[in-house]
Write an enzyme that holds these catalytic residues in place. Sequence first.
Site, mmCIF file in Angstrom:
data_model
loop_
_atom_site.group_PDB
_atom_site.id
_atom_site.type_symbol
_atom_site.label_atom_id
_atom_site.label_comp_id
_atom_site.label_asym_id
_atom_site.label_seq_id
_atom_site.Cartn_x
_atom_site.Cartn_y
_atom_site.Cartn_z
ATOM 1 N N HIS A 1 4.889 -16.934 61.411
ATOM 2 C CA HIS A 1 4.964 -18.203 61.948
ATOM 3 C C HIS A 1 6.458 -18.686 61.875
ATOM 4 O O HIS A 1 6.752 -19.891 61.833
ATOM 5 C CB HIS A 1 3.885 -19.209 61.523
ATOM 6 N N CYS B 1 19.937 -22.874 67.582
ATOM 7 C CA CYS B 1 20.412 -23.434 68.922
ATOM 8 C C CYS B 1 19.552 -22.712 70.160
ATOM 9 O O CYS B 1 19.602 -21.571 70.162
ATOM 10 C CB CYS B 1 21.872 -23.343 69.249
HETATM 11 ZN ZN LIG Z 1 24.568 -23.763 70.731
#
Ligand SMILES: [Zn+2]
Length: 271
Positions: A144, A152
């Site tokens: 998990h 990002c």
């Molecule tokens: Zn980024």
Amino acid sequence: MFFLLTKHRCLVISDFEGKQHMDPLIVQGRDLIREAEKILVFSGAGLSTESGIPDFRSPGGLWSKYDPSDFYFDRIISDEKVRIKYWEMSTESYQVMRDAIPNRAHLAIKTLEDKGKLLAIVTQNIDSLHHKAGNSPERIIEIHGTAFSVSCLSCGKKYDRDEIDRRIESGVKVPYCDTCSGILKPDTISFGQAMPQDKMAQAIARANECDLCTVLGSSLVVYPAASVPLQAVESGAKLMIINRDETPLDYSADLVIHQSVSEALGSMVEI
Ligand SMILES: [Zn+2]
């Protein structure tokens, strides 16, 4: 008969004549571990609660304070207001995990690795406690994800969670990528987000390879994670379950112990 905890913290039974015997369930578990050569540990929230990390789903857990349906992946990526709430919840949860320390069961699993008996740990937990206990990172499969790093979603840049936490502590409500301004998210699997195929494949491969699967503190109701111990049984491994409550796989286990994970596993490995 009654149970008592000795100074060595083993579960011991005293009979009415004062003779002491090991709890037979602990002895059985110890024997399963002694006979095994390739142990697969499958750990869930019940292992972490004994390190003071509340189970999200229990009374008093995060889902009694926040509505989990607010945090579906597609809502997090499409709505700034959801992201504000998400980071508030996630930061509250992370700060508890950051300060938590491994308990006696985590340390027992480290001992199993030191003895050359541990094949792998498949964990549903995102709290990094198996890492903190000193197990080798290549043996830990976090199906998990982990709360200890952030990525990002646009350019893939990875951040240490503490760096992002410092931004939030300084008043930032929603952090963004400093390279591409993309959306940042902890490397955990959110509702509505696909399980990592590579980690599930690794977990199933280890399940096929192990000779003993030890379930620690998982109610085995969250799929596909719970398919890992099932796969181990189907491929011929023995199954030991230590969990406070019953699980759907209790009927196919060689040994079931409804006790504290740290007391039971700790006693088995230390005797
Ligand atoms: Zn980024």
